[in-house]
Design a protein around this motif. Structure first.
Motif, short mmCIF file in Angstrom:
data_model
loop_
_atom_site.label_atom_id
_atom_site.label_comp_id
_atom_site.label_asym_id
_atom_site.label_seq_id
_atom_site.Cartn_x
_atom_site.Cartn_y
_atom_site.Cartn_z
N THR A 191 0.83 -1.21 0.00
CA THR A 191 0.00 0.00 0.00
C THR A 191 0.87 1.25 0.00
O THR A 191 0.62 2.20 -0.76
CB THR A 191 -0.92 0.01 1.24
N LEU A 248 0.78 4.03 -2.93
CA LEU A 248 0.50 5.43 -2.64
C LEU A 248 1.67 6.30 -3.09
O LEU A 248 1.49 7.41 -3.60
CB LEU A 248 0.23 5.64 -1.15
N ILE A 306 0.72 10.27 -3.44
CA ILE A 306 -0.12 10.73 -2.33
C ILE A 306 0.78 11.14 -1.17
O ILE A 306 1.77 10.48 -0.90
CB ILE A 306 -1.05 9.59 -1.87
N PRO A 307 0.47 12.25 -0.48
CA PRO A 307 1.33 12.69 0.61
C PRO A 307 1.52 11.63 1.70
O PRO A 307 0.78 10.66 1.75
CB PRO A 307 0.58 13.89 1.18
N LEU A 308 2.50 11.91 2.53
CA LEU A 308 3.03 10.99 3.53
C LEU A 308 4.06 10.06 2.91
O LEU A 308 4.74 9.33 3.60
CB LEU A 308 1.95 10.11 4.18
N ALA A 326 -2.18 11.83 -13.60
CA ALA A 326 -1.81 11.32 -12.28
C ALA A 326 -3.05 10.84 -11.54
O ALA A 326 -3.02 9.84 -10.82
CB ALA A 326 -1.09 12.39 -11.48
N ALA A 327 -4.17 11.55 -11.73
CA ALA A 327 -5.41 11.13 -11.09
C ALA A 327 -5.86 9.78 -11.66
O ALA A 327 -6.35 8.92 -10.93
CB ALA A 327 -6.49 12.18 -11.28
N ILE A 374 -3.94 7.06 -9.96
CA ILE A 374 -4.45 6.62 -8.67
C ILE A 374 -5.39 5.44 -8.85
O ILE A 374 -5.38 4.49 -8.08
CB ILE A 374 -5.24 7.76 -7.99
N TYR A 375 -6.17 5.51 -9.91
CA TYR A 375 -7.18 4.47 -10.13
C TYR A 375 -6.55 3.09 -10.24
O TYR A 375 -6.95 2.16 -9.56
CB TYR A 375 -7.99 4.80 -11.40
N ILE A 417 -4.82 1.95 -6.93
CA ILE A 417 -5.76 1.59 -5.87
C ILE A 417 -6.38 0.22 -6.13
O ILE A 417 -6.77 -0.48 -5.21
CB ILE A 417 -6.85 2.69 -5.74
N VAL A 455 -4.66 -2.17 -4.08
CA VAL A 455 -5.03 -2.05 -2.67
C VAL A 455 -6.40 -2.67 -2.42
O VAL A 455 -6.62 -3.36 -1.43
CB VAL A 455 -5.02 -0.56 -2.26
N ILE A 456 -7.31 -2.44 -3.34
CA ILE A 456 -8.65 -3.01 -3.20
C ILE A 456 -8.56 -4.53 -3.16
O ILE A 456 -9.18 -5.18 -2.32
CB ILE A 456 -9.55 -2.55 -4.37
N TYR A 497 -7.12 -5.68 0.34
CA TYR A 497 -7.87 -5.47 1.59
C TYR A 497 -9.35 -5.79 1.48
O TYR A 497 -9.99 -6.06 2.47
CB TYR A 497 -7.71 -4.02 2.06
N MET A 498 -9.90 -5.69 0.28
CA MET A 498 -11.35 -5.75 0.22
C MET A 498 -11.89 -6.96 -0.50
O MET A 498 -13.09 -7.15 -0.60
CB MET A 498 -11.88 -4.47 -0.44
N GLN A 499 -10.99 -7.80 -1.03
CA GLN A 499 -11.47 -9.02 -1.65
C GLN A 499 -11.16 -10.18 -0.72
O GLN A 499 -10.15 -10.18 -0.04
CB GLN A 499 -10.76 -9.26 -2.99
N PHE A 524 -0.61 18.75 2.13
CA PHE A 524 -0.13 17.52 2.75
C PHE A 524 -1.21 16.93 3.66
O PHE A 524 -1.62 15.77 3.52
CB PHE A 524 1.14 17.86 3.53
N GLU A 538 -4.48 15.61 2.01
CA GLU A 538 -4.46 14.25 1.49
C GLU A 538 -4.30 13.23 2.61
O GLU A 538 -4.82 12.13 2.53
CB GLU A 538 -3.30 14.07 0.49
N ARG A 562 -19.42 -1.06 -1.63
CA ARG A 562 -18.46 -0.07 -1.15
C ARG A 562 -17.27 0.13 -2.09
O ARG A 562 -16.77 1.23 -2.23
CB ARG A 562 -17.95 -0.47 0.22
N ILE A 563 -16.81 -0.97 -2.73
CA ILE A 563 -15.54 -0.89 -3.44
C ILE A 563 -15.63 0.10 -4.60
O ILE A 563 -14.80 0.99 -4.77
CB ILE A 563 -15.12 -2.28 -3.93
N LEU A 615 -13.96 3.92 -4.58
CA LEU A 615 -12.94 4.18 -5.60
C LEU A 615 -13.26 5.48 -6.33
O LEU A 615 -12.40 6.32 -6.56
CB LEU A 615 -12.88 3.00 -6.58
N VAL A 640 -10.73 8.69 -6.32
CA VAL A 640 -10.15 9.24 -7.55
C VAL A 640 -10.68 10.64 -7.80
O VAL A 640 -9.94 11.55 -8.18
CB VAL A 640 -10.43 8.30 -8.74
N VAL A 643 -8.95 13.12 -5.35
CA VAL A 643 -7.53 13.32 -5.68
C VAL A 643 -7.41 14.13 -6.96
O VAL A 643 -6.56 15.01 -7.08
CB VAL A 643 -6.79 11.98 -5.81
N LEU A 686 -5.25 17.58 -6.95
CA LEU A 686 -4.03 17.76 -7.74
C LEU A 686 -4.04 19.11 -8.45
O LEU A 686 -3.00 19.73 -8.63
CB LEU A 686 -3.87 16.61 -8.74
#
Lengths: 461, 487
Positions: free
Chosen positions: A363, A367, A372-374, A405-406, A409-410, A413, A416-417, A420-422, B132, B135, B153-154, B158, B162, B165, B169
Motif C-alpha cells: 500500500t 500510494l 499521495i502525501p506521507l 496522475a489522477a 491513482i485508479y 488503488i 489495494v482493493i 484489503y477488500m477481496q 499535505f 491528502e 463499497r468498493i 474508488l 479518484v 484526488v 491535484l
C-alpha cells in the motif's frame, strides 16, 4: 572510479565463489560487496576527479546517482530467495551479471565522452539481455530476451549513428567540447548536427522506455523473471534518465530549440500511453510495466523544464520511484512465487489478511507511485511539477500530467482493493524470508521518512 | 506548542491503539480522543480572540532553503474548526461502541489518524503543508469506508477517492504556481507561507484560472453542485462512523479551504466568478432538497439534505459580506453537529430494525420516547427553527445572500421550507403512524447512545441560544479576512 573497479573485481570473485557447493554464502557476500561499494562511492562526494584522459568524471552528480543505483541493487538482491532454494539455478552468475551491469550503469552517469556513454549502455544492456532470458525453460522469458535483444541492438545502432553524426558536425566526442562548439549558435541550421541529436534522443528514449519507443516494455517486463524486471525498472531507468539529462545539459544546452519540440512530444506521448495503457492491463505485472512507462514520462518532464530545479527533481524522483518499485516488484515476486507464477490482480486477493505486513508495504508503495502525501512519491511529483511550472509557460503540460496522475491513482488503488477488500479465497499465506522482510520494512520506512522530511536529500545537487 | 500537541497527539494515540488486540482498542481510542478535546478546550481558554491574529504559532523550516515551512497556528476560524473536530471525534468513537467491527484496532487507529489530518488542515499556515494534511485526511477515510462499508463499497469509494484526488491535484498545481510568483524580485525568496500568498499581486487573468484550479478541489470536497455525484453513494455505503466523519467534519475542509486559501489569495478571481458560484450553490440547494423529498432511504435523504445545507453555506461565504461569512462559520459548526446526530439516529434505527426504508418503518415513538425527543431536537436544528443552532447560521447566511442579491436570497430561502418538508415527512413516516413488523420490538436508547446524543443536543441549544460564545471567537478573524479580500 573506485566503485567501478571494485564492482568489476567483486563480480569476478562472485563467479568463483559460485563453484562452492553451498549457495548460502552467495547472498550475504554479494550484499557485503554492495555495502562496501556504496560506502566507497560516498567517499568521492565533493571531490570531483576525472579519469582516462577526461573520459569519465566522478562528480557529485555521478556519486548521487551511483548511490541510488547501488542502494537499489542492494535492496533488490534479497528477493532472490527462490533462486537460492532451487537446485539448478545459476545464482552466482546472476549476481555477477547484476554487478557487471551496475558498472555500465555507473559509466552512464559519469561519462564525459560519448564513447563512454555508448560503452556504458552496452555493458548494462548485454547483461540485461542475458538476464531477461534466464528462465531458460519458459517460452515467455525466451521471447522477452529475444525481443529485448533485437530491439535493443537496433536502437543501439541508432544511438551509435547519432554519435557519429555529432562527431561529424563537431569533430569531438567530448560532451563539454560539443557544448562549447555550440554549432547551432546564432540560429544557424546544421542538418548533420540536428540529425545526430535526434538519433541520440531516440536511442536513449528507447532505453528508458519512453513512448513511442516503448513497445518492447510490457512484453519484456512480463516475460523476464520478476527479480530482474525489478532491476530493469529501477536501475536501468535511473541510469538512462540521469544519462539523458547529463547529455542534454552538457552537450546540447545551446541547441535547446532544436530538441525541445521532440522532447516535449515524447514526454506527452509517454505520459498518455503509460497512464492510459496501465488502466486496461489485466495483470499487476503488466500494469507495473505501463506504470514504469508513465514514470519515465514524469521524469522526462524535468527535461522539458530544463532549469535549475531539474537536477534535484530527477534525483528525488528517481530515488522515490526506485524505492517504491523495489517494494512493488519485490512483493509481486513473492506473491507470484507463492501462486505458481500467477501475477494477476486476483493473486493479491486477501493479502491484507494472510500477510498484513506485505499488504501494508505494498500500500505504501502504491500510494508513493500514485504521489499521495506521507510518501516520497508526493514530493517527487511536487518537485517535478515545480520545475515545469517555474518555466512559466507550460501550465498546460502540468494540467495534463495532473489529470493523468489522477488516472494513475485508479490503477494503483486496484491493487489495494484486491489486497484489503477481496476475500482471500484459496490464496494462502505468502512465505517471506527474513532478509526480504527487512528490506521491505527499510524501503517503506525510507519512503515515509522522505515523505515527511524531503529536505534530507532534496537539495543535494 | 499547543497546536503541535493537538496535531500529533491523535497520530501517536493511533499508533498506541494499533497495538491493542481485541475490543479494548475502542476504550483507549475514546480516552485518547477525550484528551484531545481537553487540549482543545485548554487552547480555547488561553485564546485571545480580539484582533483576530494567529496564535499558538509554530514556524519551522520543512524543506530546507526552499521557503516551505512547517508553519501552524490558529485564528478564530481555525479554533472553531478544531473545536468542532475534537468535540465530534470522541462522540463518533463512542457511537461505534455497540458495533463489533472486525479488526477494531485498525478501525479506531484510522479514525484517530484521520483526526491528525483534519486538525492539520485547519491549522496549516503553509500551502504545501495544507495540501499535505488535506491528502493525509483522505487516506484513512478511504480505508474506513472501503473496508468496513456496505456491499457496494468498493466501486463507490474508488470513485470518491479518484474524484477527490483529481480535484486536489489541481489545487497542488495552483499552489506551485503561486509559490513561484512569491518573491518575484529574488528567485531564492520563494515562499509558500500563507502571508506570502496574501501579499501576491497577480493579474486578473491569472487569478481567474487559479480560482478554478483551487475551486474545483474545494467544490468537490464540499460538495457544490455539480461536483457532488460521489457524495450520496459514498455516504450511503460507508459505515456510520465514516459517514459522520465525512459529513460532520471532512466537508468543512472544503469550506475552510475556501475561506483560508481561495477568497484572500485570489480576490479578483473571486469577483469575476462569484455570481456563477452563487448560482451553482443555489441550484444545489434546490436540487438537493427536491431530491431529498423523493428519497425512501433515510441515509440517502440526509445525504441529499447535506448537499442543500452546504449549498447555502457556499452561497453565503461567496457573498463576501460579514453576515455571509460569519453565518458560514457558525453554520459549519451547526451542520457538523446536526448531521452527525442525525446519521447516528439513523444508525440506531437501522441496527434495531435492519432497514432504512421509510415505508417499512413507523410507530417508533410508542416504544422509544427518549429517541423521539432527541431525534426531534436534532431535526428541528436541521430545519433551522428559532432557538436551535440551525436558525442562527441560516439566518445570517440568508441575510448575507439577500444583501448580495435579493432574488438569490428569495430562492435560497426556499431551503427552510423545503427542509421542513423532507425532514418532517421523514419524521412522520419513521416515528409516527402504526408499527410495522420491523419496529414491533423497538427498544429505547441505551446509556451509550444517550451519552452520544446528550452532548450534541446541548450544543444545538447552546449555539441556538448563545451564539455569541462562538461568533465572538470568529468575528475578528472574519474581519481580518475581509480586510485582506478588500485591500
Amino acid at each position: 572510479m573506485t566503485s567501478i573497479i571494485l564492482l568489476s573485481v567483486f563480480g569476478i570473485v562472485n563467479l568463483f565463489v559460485g563453484f562452492l557447493k553451498s549457495k548460502k554464502i552467495l547472498l550475504p557476500l554479494a550484499l557485503l560487496f554492495l555495502i562496501v561499494v556504496f560506502g566507497v562511492n560516498l567517499l568521492a562526494w565533493n571531490n570531483t576527479q576525472t579519469y582516462f584522459n577526461n573520459m569519465l568524471t566522478i562528480d557529485n552528480y555521478a556519486v548521487a546517482f551511483t548511490g541510488i543505483m547501488v542502494l537499489t541493487t542492494l535492496l533488490i538482491l534479497p528477493f532472490s530467495q527462490s533462486y537460492i532454494d532451487a537446485e539448478d539455478e545459476n545464482l552466482a552468475e546472476y549476481y555477477s551479471l547484476l554487478l557487471f551491469s551496475l558498472v555500465g550503469a555507473i559509466m552512464m552517469v559519469a561519462y564525459e565522452n560519448l564513447i563512454m556513454l555508448f560503452i556504458g549502455i552496452e555493458i548494462l544492456s548485454i547483461a540485461m539481455y542475458v538476464l531477461a532470458g534466464s528462465n531458460k525453460r519458459s517460452l515467455r522469458s525466451n521471447e522477452a530476451a529475444l525481443k529485448y535483444f533485437l530491439m535493443g541492438s537496433f536502437f543501439t545502432g541508432v544511438l551509435l549513428f547519432g554519435i557519429v553524426l555529432i562527431y561529424g558536425a563537431t569533430g569531438t566526442f567530448d560532451i563539454t567540447e560539443i557544448g562549447a562548439a555550440n554549432v547551432m549558435a546564432d540560429g544557424t541550421t546544421n542538418t548533420m548536427f540536428t540529425m545526430g541529436l535526434l538519433l541520440l534522443v531516440i536511442g536513449i528514449s528507447f532505453k528508458i522506455a519512453a513512448a513511442p519507443f516503448h513497445f518492447w516494455t510490457p512484453d519484456v517486463y512480463e516475460g523476464t523473471p520478476t527479480f530482474f524486471t525489478t532491476f530493469m525498472a529501477t536501475v536501468v531507468k535511473t541510469a538512462g534518465v540521469a544519462a539523458f539529462y547529463k547529455l542534454m545539459n552538457a552537450a546540447f544546452e545551446g541547441s535547446f530549440t532544436a530538441w525541445f519540440p521532440t522532447i516535449i512530444a515524447i514526454t506527452v506521448l509517454t505520459l498518455v500511453v503509460g497512464n492510459i495503457g496501465a488502466v486496461i492491463q489485466p495483470s499487476v505485472k503488466r500494469m507495473l510495466a505501463y506504470s514504469s512507462i508513465s514514470h519515465a514520462g514524469y521524469l522526462l518532464m524535468t527535461l522539458v523544464a530544463f532549469n535549475d530545479l531539474s537536477e534535484n527533481a530527477i534525483f528525488f524522483y528517481s530515488l522515490s520511484y526506485a524505492l517504491a518499485s523495489v517494494m512493488s516488484f519485490g512483493i509481486l515476486k513473492l506473491v507470484e512465487d507463492a501462486r505458481e507464477g500467477n501475477h494477476s490482480f486476483a493473486a493479491f486477493n486477501g493479502l491484507g489478511k494472510t500477510n498484513p505486513l506485505l499488504a501494508f508495504v505494498m500500500t505504501v508503495s502504491m500510494l508513493s507511485l500514485g504521489g499521495i502525501p506521507l510518501t516520497a512519491g508526493f514530493f517527487g511529483k511536487l518537485f517535478v511539477f515545480s520545475a515545469v511550472i517555474e518555466t512559466g509557460n507550460l501550465m498546460w503540460l502540468v494540467v495534463l500530467a495532473v489529470v493523468l496522475a489522477a488516472i494513475g491513482i485508479y490503477y494503483y488503488i486496484k491493487v489495494v482493493i484486491a489486497m484489503y477488500m477481496q476475500p482471500a479465497g484459496e490464496n494462502t499465506k505468502v512465505p517471506v524470508s527474513g532478509f526480504a522482510t527487512l528490506v521491505l520494512i527499510i524501503c517503506a520506512a525510507l519512503t515515509v521518512l522522505l515523505g515527511l522530511v524531503p529536505g534530507l536529500v532534496s537539495n543535494m545537487l | 506548542m499547543i497546536t503541535a500537541l493537538l496535531l500529533f497527539w491523535p497520530a501517536l494515540a493511533a499508533l498506541l491503539v494499533l497495538l491493542i488486540k481485541g475490543q479494548g482498542a475502542k476504550k483507549v481510542a475514546f480516552v485518547a480522543a477525550l484528551i484531545e478535546f481537553a487540549i482543545a478546550i485548554l487552547a480555547t481558554t488561553g485564546f485571545d480572540a480580539a484582533g483576530g491574529r494567529m496564535q499558538y504559532e509554530l514556524n519551522l523550516p520543512w524543506v530546507e532553503n526552499a521557503g516551505i515551512g512547517f508553519h501552524i497556528g490558529m485564528d478564530g476560524i481555525s479554533l472553531l474548526m478544531v473545536l468542532l473536530t475534537t468535540f465530534l471525534v470522541p462522540l463518533i468513537i463512542l457511537s461505534a461502541f455497540n458495533h463489533d467491527y472486525k479488526n477494531p484496532n485498525a478501525f479506531y487507529a484510522l479514525i484517530l489518524f484521520m483526526q491528525t489530518g483534519l486538525i492539520g488542515v485547519f491549522v496549516a499556515l503553509d500551502a504545501f503543508l495544507f495540501y499535505f494534511f488535506w491528502e493525509v485526511a483522505l487516506i484513512p477515510i478511504y480505508f474506513i469506508a472501503a473496508i468496513w462499508g456496505g456491499t457496494n463499497r468498493i466501486k463507490v469509494t474508488l470513485k470518491f477517492f479518484v474524484y477527490t484526488v483529481f480535484g486536489s491535484l489541481f489545487m497542488l498545481a495552483a499552489f506551485v504556481y503561486l509559490y513561484f510568483q512569491t518573491g518575484a524580485t529574488d528567485a531564492a525568496a520563494h515562499s509558500s507561507d500563507v502571508q506570502a500568498f496574501y501579499q501576491l499581486a497577480l493579474s486578473a487573468e491569472s487569478q481567474s484560472w487559479i480560482f478554478w484550479f483551487l475551486f474545483i478541489a474545494f467544490a468537490i470536497k464540499m460538495p457544490v453542485f455539480p461536483f457532488h455525484t460521489w457524495q450520496p453513494d459514498t455516504y450511503t455505503e460507508s459505515p456510520t462512523q465514516a459517514t459522520m466523519l465525512l459529513s460532520g467534519i471532512m466537508l468543512k475542509m472544503g469550506i475552510y479551504g475556501v475561506l483560508r486559501w481561495l477568497l484572500p489569495v485570489v480576490p479578483m478571481g473571486v469577483s469575476q466568478w462569484d455570481e456563477l458560484v452563487l448560482v451553482l450553490s443555489i441550484i444545489g440547494i434546490v436540487y438537493g432538497s427536491v431530491i431529498a423529498i423523493r428519497q425512501h432511504d433515510l441515509k440517502r435523504l440526509i445525504a441529499y439534505s447535506s448537499i442543500a445545507h452546504v449549498g447555502l453555506i457556499a452561497a453565503g461565504i461567496f457573498t463576501l459580506n460579514e453576515q455571509g461569512l460569519q453565518g458560514g462559520v457558525i453554520q459549519m459548526l451547526s451542520h457538523g453537529i446536526n448531521v452527525t446526530g442525525l446519521f447516528f439516529i439513523i444508525d440506531i434505527i437501522y441496527r434495531r430494525t435492519n432497514t432504512r426504508e421509510i415505508t417499512s418503518l413507523g410507530g417508533i415513538t410508542q416504544n422509544a420516547k427518549a429517541l423521539s425527543i432527541f431525534f426531534m431536537i436534532l431535526l428541528l436544528g436541521a430545519v433551522a427553527l428559532p432557538l436551535t443552532n440551525g436558525f442562527v447560521g441560516e439566518f445570517l447566511l440568508l441575510s448575507g445572500v439577500y444583501q448580495y442579491n435579493a432574488w438569490f436570497g428569495a430562492v435560497a430561502g426556499l431551503t427552510i421550507i423545503l427542509s421542513a418538508v423532507y425532514m418532517l415527512r421523514m419524521f412522520q413516516g419513521v416515528m409516527f403512524g402504526t408499527k410495522s413488523e420491523h419496529t414491533d420490538a423497538f427498544t429505547d436508547l441505551t446509556f451509550n447512545e444517550k451519552a452520544v446524543l446528550i452532548p450534541l443536543v446541548i450544543m444545538v441549544f447552546w449555539i441556538g441560544l448563545f451564539p455569541n460564545t462562538f461568533l465572538s471567537i470568529s468575528e475578528p478573524a472574519v474581519g481580518n479576512l475581509l480586510n485582506i479580500i478588500n485591500r
